[in-house]
Design an enzyme around this catalytic site. Structure first.
Site, mmCIF file in Angstrom:
data_model
loop_
_atom_site.group_PDB
_atom_site.id
_atom_site.type_symbol
_atom_site.label_atom_id
_atom_site.label_comp_id
_atom_site.label_asym_id
_atom_site.label_seq_id
_atom_site.Cartn_x
_atom_site.Cartn_y
_atom_site.Cartn_z
ATOM 1 N N TYR A 128 0.777 -1.235 0.000
ATOM 2 C CA TYR A 128 0.000 0.000 0.000
ATOM 3 C C TYR A 128 0.809 1.286 0.000
ATOM 4 C CZ TYR A 128 -3.866 -3.182 0.688
ATOM 5 O OH TYR A 128 -4.778 -4.187 0.511
ATOM 6 N N PHE A 435 -10.275 -4.392 10.603
ATOM 7 C CA PHE A 435 -11.434 -4.172 9.740
ATOM 8 C C PHE A 435 -11.065 -4.451 8.294
ATOM 9 C CE2 PHE A 435 -9.363 -0.062 10.461
ATOM 10 C CZ PHE A 435 -9.195 0.422 9.177
#
Length: 435
Positions: A128, A435
């Protein structure tokens, strides 16, 4: 091999959720067939436009989901965040730019909505950074060797006049949200939890079968106020000579006062037959080891990066947080990734810095009373990438350390230490959630 241009990246319809979930399971190396519980969860999470898929014909080969979130900045302000999750690419369709296309689509939409940052928990470290994310919090997990901890074996409850009670899931759903609100107002890096989070945590929604019901315990102060809560499970192991060797594993623990945390950890270490306590995901500066007479009884079994942040709006991000000292800095931020193919116009207000929204030169003027951030043409004090800015924004990373690694460049003598004093915080940020 299907050409890149023939793979359709687009929002998923509710009718396509079974196919999307099959691709998600495939990417995470789970059994591909979707369970009814998984589909129930996907329907509960479905927001039009926020679930993306890459389709090779009728088959989904990559998945991406985002949802609305609030992230606590330094000082307690909540900033709107684009939370990224459920990112997969099927092994048959790797290295075709599918993640880049989905990320560009999502981040451009987040900018348009006015989100200040994007967030995610990275399964793999190298992925990322190329999209402008940087690791902004760290987590640690301890395993407590209970017999070595030195705690009083005759302990029967908190010494401060408080009490600990076992409760059920319904009580957790009533008491937990307010308690968590108190936590996230006080702890940078914490994220919001909606009603679905509490339903998943207590088994109202069960995506996976079988469901293991955890134990829940609540700490109440001497005045009767709920100040802490823990969910935990325990295994069943016995050694030679009928000696218990059970481990209690914490699923989550909230304490809004040191007294609550101390009482809950002591409670867990006092449960009959439990010889080890696994802490779950905790802050790297958690008080747990120092609650024990022998802190060495708590050994770190996991320590790693956790919450990653991508700054979408430099002005609002830097103005939202608080500062313990006073000073001004000119930051030249390089943000070369401008959401290609998404229609994103690029930098909005900064001077230079590439095509991304955080790129440019920014004047930060901060004090304990507040901060302002504006685009500027002044000479830079520091030059850094948008990922480095994200790592510094919550106060966990050191400017001095990044400069030593060559990831921050000092343009004005003394600027590195000045920035370190301004941006670092006395307590480390923590995100308790996956999450």
């Amino acid at each position: 091999m299907t050409r890149r241009a023939d793979i359709d990246v687009r929002p998923v319809t509710e009718a396509e959720l079974p196919e999307w979930n099959r691709a998600l399971n495939t990417g995470f190396l789970r059994e591909p067939t979707s369970t009814e519980g998984q589909l129930e969860l996907r329907r509960a999470q479905f927001v039009p436009g926020r679930l993306l898929g890459a389709f090779d014909g009728d088959r989904c080969v990559a998945t991406f989901r985002s949802f609305a979130q609030e992230l606590t900045a330094v000082g307690g302000a909540f900033v709107p965040a684009d939370a990224v999750s459920n990112v997969t690419v099927s092994p048959t369709h790797r290295r075709r730019g599918l993640l880049t296309r989905m990320m560009a689509h999502d981040l451009a939409a987040a900018r348009e909505r006015g989100d200040v940052v994007a967030t995610l928990i990275a399964a793999e470290y190298p992925i990322y950074g190329r999209y402008g994310f940087g690791p902004a919090t760290t987590m640690a997990e301890w395993t407590v060797d209970v017999p070595r901890a030195g705690l009083d074996p005759r302990w029967a409850g908190p010494e401060d006049g408080g009490r600990i009670d076992l409760v059920d899931g319904e009580d957790v759903r009533k008491l937990g949200p307010e308690l968590h609100e108190r936590l996230r107002r006080a702890r940078p890096g914490t994220v919001s939890r909606g009603e679905l989070w509490w339903q998943l945590a207590t088994g109202v929604v069960r995506p996976d079968s079988p469901w293991t019901e955890p134990f829940h315990a609540v700490y109440r102060s001497a005045g009767g106020e709920v100040e802490g809560m823990v969910a935990y499970v325990a295994d069943h192991r016995w050694g030679a000579g009928k000696q218990p060797l059970n481990t209690a594993t914490v699923k989550w623990l909230i304490g809004v006062t040191p007294a609550a945390e101390r009482a809950l950890w002591h409670y867990l270490c006092s449960i009959d037959w439990v010889v080890r306590v696994k802490s779950g995901w905790r802050a790297p500066d958690d008080l747990l080891p120092l609650f024990l007479p022998d802190p060495r009884a708590a050994g770190i079994t996991t320590q790693a990066d956790w919450l990653w942040v991508r700054v979408l709006d430099v002005v609002r991000a830097l103005e939202a947080r608080s500062y313990e000292g006073s000073g001004s800095l000119v930051l030249e931020v390089a943000d070369p990734w401008g959401f290609p193919g998404s229609g994103e116009a690029g930098s909005r207000g900064g001077t230079g810095g590439g095509g991304g929204p955080a790129g440019g030169r920014w004047l930060l003027e901060a004090s304990p009373q507040g901060a302002s951030c504006t685009a500027t043409t002044r000479s830079a004090d520091l030059v850094l990438g948008v990922g480095e800015l994200a790592a510094l924004w919550l106060g966990d990373e050191s400017v001095v350390r990044l400069a030593a690694l060559g990831r921050v460049r000092e343009e004005r003598a003394g600027a590195v230490r000045k920035a370190d004093a301004l941006l670092r915080t006395s307590g480390r940020p923590w995100c308790p959630d996956l999450f």
